[in-house]
Motif scaffolding. Structure first.
Motif, PDB file in Angstrom:
ATOM      1  N   PRO A 144      -1.875  -2.222 -15.175  1.00 19.37           N
ATOM      2  CA  PRO A 144      -2.168  -1.365 -14.016  1.00 19.37           C
ATOM      3  C   PRO A 144      -0.892  -0.691 -13.523  1.00 19.37           C
ATOM      4  CG  PRO A 144      -2.087  -3.660 -13.340  1.00 19.37           C
ATOM      5  CD  PRO A 144      -1.970  -3.662 -14.840  1.00 19.37           C
TER       6      PRO A 144
ATOM      7  N   TRP B 229      -0.278   0.104 -10.446  1.00 18.02           N
ATOM      8  CA  TRP B 229       0.101  -0.581  -9.211  1.00 18.02           C
ATOM      9  C   TRP B 229      -0.406  -2.013  -9.253  1.00 18.02           C
ATOM     10  CZ3 TRP B 229       3.474   2.590  -7.647  1.00 18.02           C
ATOM     11  CH2 TRP B 229       3.261   3.958  -7.624  1.00 18.02           C
TER      12      TRP B 229
ATOM     13  N   SER C  88     -10.980   2.631  -2.538  1.00 21.71           N
ATOM     14  CA  SER C  88      -9.892   2.964  -1.622  1.00 21.71           C
ATOM     15  C   SER C  88     -10.403   3.037  -0.182  1.00 21.71           C
ATOM     16  CB  SER C  88      -9.278   4.300  -2.033  1.00 21.71           C
ATOM     17  OG  SER C  88      -8.264   4.688  -1.148  1.00 21.71           O
TER      18      SER C  88
ATOM     19  N   PHE D  14      -5.909   1.545  -2.527  1.00 18.66           N
ATOM     20  CA  PHE D  14      -6.400   2.285  -3.695  1.00 18.66           C
ATOM     21  C   PHE D  14      -7.565   1.506  -4.298  1.00 18.66           C
ATOM     22  CE2 PHE D  14      -2.573  -0.171  -4.828  1.00 18.66           C
ATOM     23  CZ  PHE D  14      -3.116  -1.106  -5.693  1.00 18.66           C
TER      24      PHE D  14
ATOM     25  N   GLY E  75      -9.203  -0.796  -6.678  1.00 16.94           N
ATOM     26  CA  GLY E  75      -8.598  -1.830  -7.502  1.00 16.94           C
ATOM     27  C   GLY E  75      -9.401  -3.115  -7.514  1.00 16.94           C
TER      28      GLY E  75
ATOM     29  N   ASP F 168      -4.368  -2.029  -9.645  1.00 17.18           N
ATOM     30  CA  ASP F 168      -4.977  -0.705  -9.773  1.00 17.18           C
ATOM     31  C   ASP F 168      -6.077  -0.718 -10.836  1.00 17.18           C
ATOM     32  OD1 ASP F 168      -5.485   1.968  -9.634  1.00 17.18           O
ATOM     33  OD2 ASP F 168      -3.412   2.609  -9.925  1.00 17.18           O
TER      34      ASP F 168
ATOM     35  N   ASN G 235      -5.435   3.889 -12.458  1.00 17.16           N
ATOM     36  CA  ASN G 235      -4.227   4.409 -13.102  1.00 17.16           C
ATOM     37  C   ASN G 235      -3.572   3.296 -13.912  1.00 17.16           C
ATOM     38  OD1 ASN G 235      -4.107   7.120 -11.583  1.00 17.16           O
ATOM     39  ND2 ASN G 235      -4.198   5.627  -9.928  1.00 17.16           N
TER      40      ASN G 235
END
Length: 382
Positions: free
Chosen positions: A67, A69, A96, A189, A191, A215, A218
């Protein structure tokens, strides 16, 4: 006389029969030779035609999807947890800005109210300071004094303090608003919650860990290249595209090489490259997947593109020359491109300037250098 004729006839008949028997036996012995001559043939060898050309190579590696993040969300205020979202569990996927919990907010509402009162007082103080400066300036003009008044006489320092006090009060409101918003803990976000660290009613303080979130939209992919792979990497590798595969299947996404390569990893002793996965193609991707990566390599001139099956276990190839005899060739350099191998073409001076090379598709155990064969051309798969 008659007996003499009978004897002669008997002798001639016997000799004729003897000659016929000899001829029959001779044919019996000659037949295997004829069969043997008919069954003698050249071994058939399948080949593909390949011409030397500029060939673009590829570099293959593997990596684990990570991930972008991976954070530990901490409390930014003090207080007791008064509400827990049912989704706030390990393994839950949250979007999010989803509110995960509430922290007691009464002290922070009070802080905001006090800040608003202080702002109103500062605003009033500024109005009074401006009015005082304006009145003093008007009186000075009516007095007929020719020299200009000083800043102190016009109360300008007090006016400056009032303006700064108003700005400070405005910032205090913003701080109070932020602190109040922090009592509603939200996912920053989309996740997956990996670990929940607190529970309902628990007293938390500023800086205390609440949860770990990774995350889900992304991703980045670290891969490692050997020294040879690093040397064969395209000179324009930075910001270039790479193809991602799940096992040996179809391309699942593109990735952009964003950094890496200028040092050796302390554990693998290889060159690391870091790639960012195209976020528009991340459907079906999850953190932890094992990914195969294809990266563009250098372009090699005067190379042959051959199927992988043409390569022996020792990294050599067999080809058929213009006299239909087998030749053995050990290339000094081998590169890969999809399901093909790229090898430098043999030296033309050794093979009468040959340009089209007939390469055996599958090397067999009976191959001998100089052996005559019957070539059979097949088409190479793209």
């Amino acid at each position: 006389m008659r007996e003499k004729l009978k004897r002669s006839f008997f002798i001639l008949t016997s000799m004729s029969i003897f000659i016929l028997v000899l001829l029959f036996i001779g044919e019996e012995y000659d037949e295997p030779k004829k069969i043997e001559e008919k069954t003698h043939y050249l071994p058939k060898v399948s080949y593909i035609s390949s011409s030397e050309d500029a060939q673009a190579s590829s570099i293959f590696s593997y990596g684990v999807l990570k991930p972008k993040w991976d954070i530990t969300l901490k409390s930014q205020v003090n207080g007791a947890i008064t509400y827990i979202n049912p989704l706030f569990e390990s393994g839950s996927l949250v979007t999010s800005n989803t509110v995960l919990m509430h922290i007691e907010d009464k002290p922070y509402k009070s802080q905001k109210s006090k800040a608003e009162v202080a702002f109103a007082e500062a605003k009033l103080g500024l109005i009074q300071a401006k009015k005082k400066t304006e009145n003093t300036n008007r009186y000075w003009e009516l007095s007929g004094i020719n020299s200009p008044p000083s800043d102190l006489a016009l109360f300008k320092p007090q006016l400056d303090i009032a303006e700064k006090a108003l700005e400070a009060a405005r910032q205090d409101i913003l701080v109070a608003d932020s602190n109040l918003s922090y009592t509603h803990v939200k996912a920053p976000f989309k996740g997956t919650i990996i670990e929940r660290k607190v529970g309902l009613g628990q007293q938390v303080v500023e800086g205390e860990p609440l949860l770990r979130l990774i995350d889900h939209q992304n991703f980045y992919l670290p891969v490692f290249l050997s020294e040879m792979q690093w040397k064969n990497l395209s000179n324009q590798w930075l910001n270039s595209k790479a193809k991602l595969y799940l096992n040996e299947g179809e391309v699942i996404a593109d990735a952009t090489i964003i950094s890496g390569g200028y040092h050796l990893d302390s554990e693998t002793r290889q060159y690391p490259l870091f790639m960012e996965v195209n976020s528009a193609q991340n459907d079906g991707l999850i953190s932890g997947q094992f990914i195969k990566v294809r990266i563009a390599g250098k372009i090699f001139d005067n190379y042959l593109s051959l199927p992988e099956s043409a390569l022996t276990q020792d990294g050599a190839i067999w080809f058929i020359d213009h006299q239909d005899t087998l030749r053995f060739y050990e290339p000094k350099d081998i590169h890969y491109q999809d399901k093909h191998v790229l090898v430098p073409a043999p030296d033309k001076t050794d093979y009468l300037g040959q340009k089209i090379w007939r390469v055996a598709t599958v090397p067999l155990s009976f191959f001998l250098a100089g052996q005559r064969v019957e070539p059979i051309e097949v088409l190479m798969e793209k």
